[in-house]
Write a protein that holds these residues in place. Sequence first.
Motif, short mmCIF file in Angstrom:
data_model
loop_
_atom_site.label_atom_id
_atom_site.label_comp_id
_atom_site.label_asym_id
_atom_site.label_seq_id
_atom_site.Cartn_x
_atom_site.Cartn_y
_atom_site.Cartn_z
N HIS A 17 0.81 -1.23 0.00
CA HIS A 17 0.00 0.00 0.00
C HIS A 17 0.83 1.27 0.00
CE1 HIS A 17 0.84 0.41 4.23
NE2 HIS A 17 0.26 -0.73 4.52
N GLY A 18 2.15 1.13 -0.04
CA GLY A 18 2.98 2.33 -0.05
C GLY A 18 2.94 3.04 1.29
N MET A 19 3.46 4.26 1.29
CA MET A 19 3.64 4.98 2.55
C MET A 19 2.68 6.17 2.67
SD MET A 19 7.28 6.25 4.02
CE MET A 19 8.21 4.91 3.32
N GLY A 20 1.93 6.21 3.75
CA GLY A 20 1.09 7.37 4.03
C GLY A 20 -0.35 7.21 3.59
N VAL A 21 -1.19 8.11 4.12
CA VAL A 21 -2.64 8.07 3.91
C VAL A 21 -3.03 8.15 2.44
CG1 VAL A 21 -4.70 9.52 4.28
CG2 VAL A 21 -3.34 8.75 6.23
N ILE A 74 -6.67 -6.80 6.36
CA ILE A 74 -5.70 -6.67 7.46
C ILE A 74 -4.46 -5.95 6.96
CG2 ILE A 74 -4.36 -7.90 9.22
CD1 ILE A 74 -6.26 -10.25 8.94
N ARG A 75 -4.11 -4.84 7.62
CA ARG A 75 -2.84 -4.17 7.30
C ARG A 75 -1.76 -4.75 8.19
NH1 ARG A 75 1.33 -0.61 7.34
NH2 ARG A 75 1.63 0.72 9.15
N ILE A 76 -0.62 -5.15 7.60
CA ILE A 76 0.54 -5.53 8.41
C ILE A 76 1.64 -4.52 8.13
CG2 ILE A 76 0.00 -7.98 8.62
CD1 ILE A 76 1.95 -8.58 6.39
N GLY A 77 2.39 -4.15 9.16
CA GLY A 77 3.45 -3.18 8.92
C GLY A 77 4.26 -2.90 10.17
N THR A 78 4.93 -1.75 10.12
CA THR A 78 5.84 -1.36 11.19
C THR A 78 5.36 -0.05 11.81
OG1 THR A 78 7.23 -0.14 9.65
CG2 THR A 78 7.78 -2.45 10.03
N SER A 79 5.92 0.28 12.96
CA SER A 79 5.46 1.48 13.68
C SER A 79 6.50 1.85 14.74
CB SER A 79 4.12 1.18 14.36
OG SER A 79 4.27 0.13 15.30
N ASP A 139 3.03 12.38 8.68
CA ASP A 139 4.46 12.56 8.44
C ASP A 139 5.24 11.78 9.49
OD1 ASP A 139 7.06 14.02 8.57
OD2 ASP A 139 6.06 15.26 10.04
N PHE A 140 6.45 11.35 9.13
CA PHE A 140 7.29 10.53 10.01
C PHE A 140 8.03 11.40 11.03
CE2 PHE A 140 11.32 8.21 10.76
CZ PHE A 140 10.84 6.93 11.02
N TYR A 141 8.25 12.68 10.71
CA TYR A 141 9.13 13.53 11.54
C TYR A 141 8.31 14.40 12.49
CZ TYR A 141 12.82 11.53 8.80
OH TYR A 141 13.69 10.63 8.24
N ILE A 179 2.63 4.37 16.76
CA ILE A 179 2.39 5.46 15.79
C ILE A 179 2.80 4.97 14.41
CG2 ILE A 179 2.82 7.89 15.26
CD1 ILE A 179 4.07 8.25 18.01
N GLU A 180 1.93 5.14 13.45
CA GLU A 180 2.27 4.82 12.06
C GLU A 180 1.52 5.77 11.13
OE1 GLU A 180 -1.06 4.16 11.58
OE2 GLU A 180 -0.71 2.42 10.31
N MET A 181 1.37 5.41 9.86
CA MET A 181 0.93 6.43 8.90
C MET A 181 -0.21 6.02 7.96
SD MET A 181 4.70 7.93 7.93
CE MET A 181 4.05 9.06 6.75
N GLU A 182 -0.89 4.92 8.23
CA GLU A 182 -1.97 4.49 7.32
C GLU A 182 -3.24 3.99 8.00
OE1 GLU A 182 1.15 2.96 7.09
OE2 GLU A 182 1.98 4.14 5.46
N SER A 183 -3.18 3.71 9.31
CA SER A 183 -4.29 2.98 9.95
C SER A 183 -5.62 3.71 9.88
CB SER A 183 -3.95 2.69 11.41
OG SER A 183 -3.69 3.90 12.10
C1 R2B Z 1 5.31 2.79 9.04
O1 R2B Z 1 6.51 2.87 8.47
C2 R2B Z 1 6.43 3.76 7.36
C3 R2B Z 1 7.25 4.99 7.66
O2 R2B Z 1 8.60 4.65 7.78
C4 R2B Z 1 4.98 4.07 7.18
O3 R2B Z 1 4.47 3.46 6.02
C5 R2B Z 1 4.39 3.46 8.35
O4 R2B Z 1 3.08 3.51 8.59
#
Ligand code: R2B
Length: 235
Positions: A26-30, A55-60, A130-132, A165-169
Motif C-alpha cells: 500500500h505504499g507509505m502514508g494516507v 488486514i494491514r501488516i506493517g511497522t510502527s 508525516d514521520f518527523y 504510531i504509524e501512517m496508514e491505519s
Molecule cells: C510505518 O513505516 C512507514 C514509515 O517509515 C509508514 O508506512 C508506516 O506507517
Amino acid sequence: MISPNICVGTDRYAMFKAGPVLSVSHGMGVPSMAIMLHELLKLLYHARCSGVSIIRIGTSGGIGLEPGTVVLTQQAVDATFQPQFEQMILGKRVVRGTDLDAQLVRELMQCSADLDEFPTVVGNTMCTLDFYEGQSRLDGAICCFTEQDKQEYLQAAHAAGVRNIEMESSVLAAMCSACSLPAAVVCVTYLDRLQGDQIRSPHEVLAEYEQRPQRLVCHFIKKSLRGPEAPATRR
Ligand code: R2B
Ligand code: URA
C-alpha cells in the motif's frame, strides 16, 4: 512456485494472489493507502467477493513498549487522540469514524497466544501524515518544539491508550468501516519513542521484527481456512 505480481503493469502497487488471499503493497502514508483501497474495494465488488476481511501488516514506533512488540489496533486515532479520520471532500471537512473489528482483534490475539513467539498487545494506534514533526521527532529537517514538549505529548498519547504510531491505519479503518468490511491493523514496533527518535537496532533484528506481523497473520489465515476445529471424537 513464486506467484506472479498480478499488478505488474502499474507502479502503483504489487498484488499477489494465493488461493482466496490477496496480498497488496500500500505504499507509505494516507494518500497512497486511500488510492490503493479505492481500487481494491472496487475490484472486490466487481469480482463479487464475499466474506472479505482486510488486514494491514506493517511497522510502527512504539510508546512505552519493548521494541519488537506487536500491536493489534483497537482504535486508529488522530494527532489529538480522537478515533476519527478527517478528509476535505468538495471543499468541506468530512469526518469518518475509525472503528476496527473487535472480533478480528480477539482472534488475532488468540493466534499470537497459539504461536507464543513474541509479545503482542492491544492498544490504540496514532496515524500521522508525516514521520518527523507529525510523529514528534526532533531529528527531521525542521523542528519547532523541544525534547520536553515531545515527552509531554507522547506521555499524553500513552495516557490516551496510544501504544504505537504509524501512517496508514486511520484511512484504512475509516474506508473499511464505511464499506462495512471487518478490518484489522497489525504492526510491530521498531523502537520505543519514549527512549528516542532514531531506529538503532541492527538490520537483522529489524528484519526479524518485520516478520512478526506476517507470521501472526499467516497463522490467522491458515487457521481461518481450516475452519472451526472438528469436535474430539468420543471413545
Ligand atoms: C510505518 O513505516 C512507514 C514509515 O517509515 C509508514 O508506512 C508506516 O506507517
Ligand atoms: N514507522 C513509523 O511510522 N514510525 C516509526 O517510528 C517507525 C516506523
